[in-house]
Motif scaffolding. Structure first.
Motif, PDB file in Angstrom:
ATOM      1  N   ARG A  53      -9.992  -3.570  -0.408  1.00  0.00           N
ATOM      2  CA  ARG A  53      -9.368  -4.800   0.089  1.00  0.00           C
ATOM      3  C   ARG A  53      -9.773  -5.991  -0.770  1.00  0.00           C
ATOM      4  O   ARG A  53      -8.938  -6.863  -1.084  1.00  0.00           O
ATOM      5  CB  ARG A  53      -9.796  -5.046   1.540  1.00  0.00           C
ATOM      6  CG  ARG A  53      -8.977  -6.141   2.214  1.00  0.00           C
ATOM      7  CD  ARG A  53      -7.572  -5.651   2.522  1.00  0.00           C
ATOM      8  NE  ARG A  53      -6.702  -6.742   2.963  1.00  0.00           N
ATOM      9  CZ  ARG A  53      -5.793  -7.331   2.195  1.00  0.00           C
ATOM     10  NH1 ARG A  53      -5.615  -6.946   0.940  1.00  0.00           N
ATOM     11  NH2 ARG A  53      -5.032  -8.289   2.678  1.00  0.00           N
TER      12      ARG A  53
ATOM     13  N   TRP B 229      -5.907  -4.576  -2.668  1.00  0.00           N
ATOM     14  CA  TRP B 229      -5.051  -3.515  -2.145  1.00  0.00           C
ATOM     15  C   TRP B 229      -4.857  -3.679  -0.644  1.00  0.00           C
ATOM     16  O   TRP B 229      -5.753  -4.106   0.073  1.00  0.00           O
ATOM     17  CB  TRP B 229      -5.658  -2.147  -2.437  1.00  0.00           C
ATOM     18  CG  TRP B 229      -5.622  -1.773  -3.877  1.00  0.00           C
ATOM     19  CD1 TRP B 229      -6.634  -1.899  -4.784  1.00  0.00           C
ATOM     20  CD2 TRP B 229      -4.516  -1.209  -4.588  1.00  0.00           C
ATOM     21  NE1 TRP B 229      -6.232  -1.458  -6.018  1.00  0.00           N
ATOM     22  CE2 TRP B 229      -4.928  -1.025  -5.932  1.00  0.00           C
ATOM     23  CE3 TRP B 229      -3.216  -0.841  -4.236  1.00  0.00           C
ATOM     24  CZ2 TRP B 229      -4.093  -0.485  -6.903  1.00  0.00           C
ATOM     25  CZ3 TRP B 229      -2.377  -0.297  -5.205  1.00  0.00           C
ATOM     26  CH2 TRP B 229      -2.815  -0.130  -6.518  1.00  0.00           C
ATOM     27  N   ARG B 230      -3.685  -3.299  -0.191  1.00  0.00           N
ATOM     28  CA  ARG B 230      -3.386  -3.278   1.243  1.00  0.00           C
ATOM     29  C   ARG B 230      -3.870  -1.957   1.837  1.00  0.00           C
ATOM     30  O   ARG B 230      -3.685  -0.898   1.248  1.00  0.00           O
ATOM     31  CB  ARG B 230      -1.885  -3.437   1.463  1.00  0.00           C
ATOM     32  CG  ARG B 230      -1.415  -3.266   2.901  1.00  0.00           C
ATOM     33  CD  ARG B 230       0.095  -3.457   2.999  1.00  0.00           C
ATOM     34  NE  ARG B 230       0.580  -3.239   4.359  1.00  0.00           N
ATOM     35  CZ  ARG B 230       1.023  -2.076   4.821  1.00  0.00           C
ATOM     36  NH1 ARG B 230       1.041  -1.009   4.017  1.00  0.00           N
ATOM     37  NH2 ARG B 230       1.449  -1.949   6.069  1.00  0.00           N
ATOM     38  N   LEU B 231      -4.489  -2.016   3.026  1.00  0.00           N
ATOM     39  CA  LEU B 231      -4.906  -0.828   3.758  1.00  0.00           C
ATOM     40  C   LEU B 231      -4.197  -0.816   5.109  1.00  0.00           C
ATOM     41  O   LEU B 231      -3.950  -1.884   5.693  1.00  0.00           O
ATOM     42  CB  LEU B 231      -6.420  -0.824   3.993  1.00  0.00           C
ATOM     43  CG  LEU B 231      -7.334  -0.342   2.854  1.00  0.00           C
ATOM     44  CD1 LEU B 231      -7.288  -1.283   1.662  1.00  0.00           C
ATOM     45  CD2 LEU B 231      -8.771  -0.217   3.355  1.00  0.00           C
ATOM     46  N   THR B 232      -3.866   0.364   5.590  1.00  0.00           N
ATOM     47  CA  THR B 232      -3.198   0.444   6.881  1.00  0.00           C
ATOM     48  C   THR B 232      -3.667   1.673   7.646  1.00  0.00           C
ATOM     49  O   THR B 232      -4.333   2.549   7.087  1.00  0.00           O
ATOM     50  CB  THR B 232      -1.661   0.456   6.728  1.00  0.00           C
ATOM     51  OG1 THR B 232      -1.052   0.248   8.005  1.00  0.00           O
ATOM     52  CG2 THR B 232      -1.179   1.780   6.152  1.00  0.00           C
TER      53      THR B 232
ATOM     54  N   THR C 174       0.222  -0.545  -1.009  1.00  0.00           N
ATOM     55  CA  THR C 174      -0.750   0.098  -0.123  1.00  0.00           C
ATOM     56  C   THR C 174      -1.694   0.961  -0.942  1.00  0.00           C
ATOM     57  O   THR C 174      -1.258   1.878  -1.643  1.00  0.00           O
ATOM     58  CB  THR C 174      -0.043   0.967   0.933  1.00  0.00           C
ATOM     59  OG1 THR C 174       0.830   0.144   1.711  1.00  0.00           O
ATOM     60  CG2 THR C 174      -1.063   1.642   1.846  1.00  0.00           C
TER      61      THR C 174
ATOM     62  N   VAL D 227      -4.760   4.712   3.315  1.00  0.00           N
ATOM     63  CA  VAL D 227      -4.293   4.914   4.689  1.00  0.00           C
ATOM     64  C   VAL D 227      -5.369   5.683   5.450  1.00  0.00           C
ATOM     65  O   VAL D 227      -5.928   6.653   4.931  1.00  0.00           O
ATOM     66  CB  VAL D 227      -2.969   5.712   4.725  1.00  0.00           C
ATOM     67  CG1 VAL D 227      -2.575   6.036   6.159  1.00  0.00           C
ATOM     68  CG2 VAL D 227      -1.862   4.951   4.012  1.00  0.00           C
TER      69      VAL D 227
ATOM     70  N   LYS E 264       5.823   2.330   5.895  1.00  0.00           N
ATOM     71  CA  LYS E 264       4.842   1.297   6.205  1.00  0.00           C
ATOM     72  C   LYS E 264       3.453   1.639   5.682  1.00  0.00           C
ATOM     73  O   LYS E 264       2.532   0.831   5.810  1.00  0.00           O
ATOM     74  CB  LYS E 264       4.771   1.086   7.720  1.00  0.00           C
ATOM     75  CG  LYS E 264       6.045   0.529   8.336  1.00  0.00           C
ATOM     76  CD  LYS E 264       5.869   0.307   9.826  1.00  0.00           C
ATOM     77  CE  LYS E 264       7.129  -0.263  10.453  1.00  0.00           C
ATOM     78  NZ  LYS E 264       6.971  -0.482  11.919  1.00  0.00           N
ATOM     79  N   ALA E 265       3.314   2.833   5.111  1.00  0.00           N
ATOM     80  CA  ALA E 265       2.013   3.277   4.614  1.00  0.00           C
ATOM     81  C   ALA E 265       2.080   3.406   3.093  1.00  0.00           C
ATOM     82  O   ALA E 265       2.378   2.431   2.405  1.00  0.00           O
ATOM     83  CB  ALA E 265       1.615   4.579   5.294  1.00  0.00           C
ATOM     84  N   LEU E 266       1.832   4.603   2.557  1.00  0.00           N
ATOM     85  CA  LEU E 266       1.863   4.751   1.098  1.00  0.00           C
ATOM     86  C   LEU E 266       3.256   4.661   0.518  1.00  0.00           C
ATOM     87  O   LEU E 266       3.423   4.642  -0.710  1.00  0.00           O
ATOM     88  CB  LEU E 266       1.206   6.082   0.707  1.00  0.00           C
ATOM     89  CG  LEU E 266      -0.321   6.119   0.855  1.00  0.00           C
ATOM     90  CD1 LEU E 266      -0.858   7.509   0.566  1.00  0.00           C
ATOM     91  CD2 LEU E 266      -0.984   5.098  -0.051  1.00  0.00           C
TER      92      LEU E 266
ATOM     93  N   ARG F  20       4.832   2.047   0.665  1.00  0.00           N
ATOM     94  CA  ARG F  20       4.783   0.707   0.065  1.00  0.00           C
ATOM     95  C   ARG F  20       3.879   0.757  -1.162  1.00  0.00           C
ATOM     96  O   ARG F  20       2.726   1.208  -1.074  1.00  0.00           O
ATOM     97  CB  ARG F  20       4.232  -0.303   1.067  1.00  0.00           C
ATOM     98  CG  ARG F  20       5.197  -0.710   2.150  1.00  0.00           C
ATOM     99  CD  ARG F  20       4.609  -1.754   3.085  1.00  0.00           C
ATOM    100  NE  ARG F  20       4.015  -2.901   2.399  1.00  0.00           N
ATOM    101  CZ  ARG F  20       3.683  -4.040   2.997  1.00  0.00           C
ATOM    102  NH1 ARG F  20       3.891  -4.182   4.304  1.00  0.00           N
ATOM    103  NH2 ARG F  20       3.134  -5.027   2.326  1.00  0.00           N
TER     104      ARG F  20
ATOM    105  N   ARG G  90      -5.018  -3.595  11.617  1.00  0.00           N
ATOM    106  CA  ARG G  90      -3.777  -3.529  10.845  1.00  0.00           C
ATOM    107  C   ARG G  90      -3.073  -4.878  10.860  1.00  0.00           C
ATOM    108  O   ARG G  90      -2.445  -5.279   9.876  1.00  0.00           O
ATOM    109  CB  ARG G  90      -2.873  -2.434  11.428  1.00  0.00           C
ATOM    110  CG  ARG G  90      -1.720  -2.043  10.528  1.00  0.00           C
ATOM    111  CD  ARG G  90      -1.072  -0.756  10.996  1.00  0.00           C
ATOM    112  NE  ARG G  90      -0.312  -0.901  12.225  1.00  0.00           N
ATOM    113  CZ  ARG G  90       0.328   0.105  12.833  1.00  0.00           C
ATOM    114  NH1 ARG G  90       0.257   1.327  12.322  1.00  0.00           N
ATOM    115  NH2 ARG G  90       1.009  -0.101  13.936  1.00  0.00           N
TER     116      ARG G  90
END
Length: 477
Positions: free
Chosen positions: A288, A292-295, A187, A190, A180-182, A184, A239
């Motif tokens: 963002r 890019w997705r951040l989590t 992403t 993190v 669910k983090a890097l 993906r 998140r």
């Protein structure tokens, strides 16, 4: 006609009462709006905190890890930090940025590099040094990029940022690259959790009395509750809204994500904002906005020192508040961005405006007291009637505003210290409520600094650093 002057006085009095009532109602309405938005945000954070589902760790060997440690006069902690990072992340390269330290930081790092070929020194000198953490991080980015072979898959290279007093939990890298983090590919970054490793120190101020140590313990404990409960809930909410913020300690960024920022005009070799007071949070905004997705990962944490000096704490938080105000310049870009959802935009605006809201409340509070006092002196009957009518509503707003803060104490106890009594958790909650009032102090100080044009990046001194009477609590750039 004889009654005309009397009628004018009555009309004048009615006008003044009406105006004072209008101002008071506006103040009540503003307070209700501020506390209402806080309650909505708190409820979302609380729900996300209670319903967090951990992910299975990934495979760290699928990535190449480079940890950056910015240092400026860090001889008190740098050796311990390097030893701890090597134990927690044996496969990682450790890059220490010496930002023109005046102490023995450089010599200690060179000694560590002589023993460990994966420890590297990035040396900076003035006038290019001491201009902010973002500039120091960019120097490490350029150094790492230059040393990577041309055939390197840069999407599998991860740059981590750890404070000079930071220590990673064992297994952190596996959690950072979980599915669910890097794990993906979309992403870009993190952020892991943060805790205060000296939160259980019984005597944070050796040689001082009971009262001083009790206050220092409470201050550190509140910082730990803030990060492990309040901030954790906030990040888990983010998140869900797609607006996770990056911190200065414990952020991990995919190298290709940083590369994408350097492609922007005027940012060659500089993915982190330079001369920004919150270069960490701003870099998250930039990532963002770039798509890019951040989590956020709660299953791993980085520990740091909780500050035991109130002066140093206020200095640090003033810088954070001022940096938050600087982020207001992103408002237009965030609102226009297709990469932010509606809820994400609302969350970002809430964060941007938080210090501004605090400053306005600080300005409005004495205005409210002045109006009430003047009313009681000049028009006691009308003022008393107004207070009886609207006073209970103001009290209700204040009660509703404090209760959520108190509930973070028991939540922290259940999650972090289930061995402690429930009464202790409740006491921590009451202290959290009182602790939250520092936001008004630091926001006001930050606003004054901005008005005076003081935008220098100040590095807060470590607990181990002795400061002479009258010496500054931070090293101004």
């Amino acid at each position: 006609m004889p009654d005309a002057p009397h009628d004018r006085i009555v009309l004048h009095q009615d006008a003044v009462v009406w105006f004072a009532g209008l101002i008071s109602l506006a103040l009540v309405g503003y307070m209700a709006f501020v506390f209402g938005r806080f309650l909505v945000y708190w409820a979302g954070s609380r729900h996300a905190f209670r319903h967090n589902r951990p992910a299975e760790p990934g495979d760290p060997s699928a990535f190449q890890w480079h940890l950056i440690i910015p240092c400026r006069d860090e001889e008190a902690v740098v050796t311990q930090t390097l030893d701890g990072l090597r134990a927690a992340a044996p496969e990682a390269h450790l890059w220490v940025i010496d930002d023109d330290s005046k102490d023995a930081t450089r010599e200690l790092v060179l000694a560590a590099a002589a023993r460990d070929p994966r420890v590297h020194l990035v040396q900076r000198r003035r006038p290019h040094a001491r201009i902010g953490k973002g500039a120091a991080l960019n120097a490490a980015y350029r150094e790492i990029s230059a040393r990577l072979p041309g055939s390197t898959d840069r999407s599998s290279v991860v740059i981590g940022v750890v404070d000079a007093d930071g220590q990673l939990d064992p297994g952190t890298l596996g959690q950072v690259c979980n599915p669910k983090a890097l794990g993906r590919p979309d992403t870009g970054a993190v952020q892991i959790g943060v805790r205060m490793r000296n939160a259980d120190d019984e005597r944070p101020l050796p040689g001082r009395g009971r009262t001083a140590n009790a206050l220092a313990r409470a201050l550190v404990r509140m910082q730990d509750v803030e990060f492990q409960a309040n901030n954790a809930g906030m990040q888990l909410l983010r998140r869900r809204t797609g607006s996770v913020g990056l911190g200065g300690n414990g952020q991990f960024v995919r190298l290709t994500a940083l590369d994408s920022l350097t492609a922007e005009e005027g940012r060659a070799g500089r993915p982190w904002p330079e001369r920004a007071l919150l270069e960490d949070y701003e870099s998250g905004l930039d990532l963002r906005l770039a798509g890019w997705r951040l989590t956020h990962v709660t299953e791993a944490q980085v520990s740091q020192e909780g500050l035991i000096s109130l002066r140093r704490f206020l200095t640090q938080r003033t810088r954070w508040a001022q940096g938050n105000m600087q982020c207001l310049r992103y408002t237009g870009r965030v609102l226009r961005s297709p990469h932010y959802t509606v809820t994400g935009k609302a969350e970002v605006l809430y964060t941007f405006l938080q210090p501004v809201v605090c400053v306005l409340l600080v300005l409005l509070f004495p205005l409210s007291l002045a109006i009430t006092t003047a009313g009681l002196v000049l028009f006691p009957a009308a003022t008393a009637e107004f207070q009886l009518r609207f006073g209970p509503w103001m009290l209700l707003v204040l009660v509703l505003a404090t209760l959520p803060m108190v509930l973070w104490g028991p939540a922290y106890r259940r999650t972090v210290h289930p061995d402690r009594r429930r009464l202790t958790g409740l006491l921590w909650g009451v202290l959290v409520w009182l602790y939250a009032y520092h936001l008004f102090v630091v926001a006001s100080r930050a606003a004054v600094r901005m008005l005076l044009g003081r935008n220098g990046w100040a590095k807060t001194r470590r607990n181990a650093e002795k400061v002479a009477v009258g010496a500054p609590t931070a090293l101004e750039s």
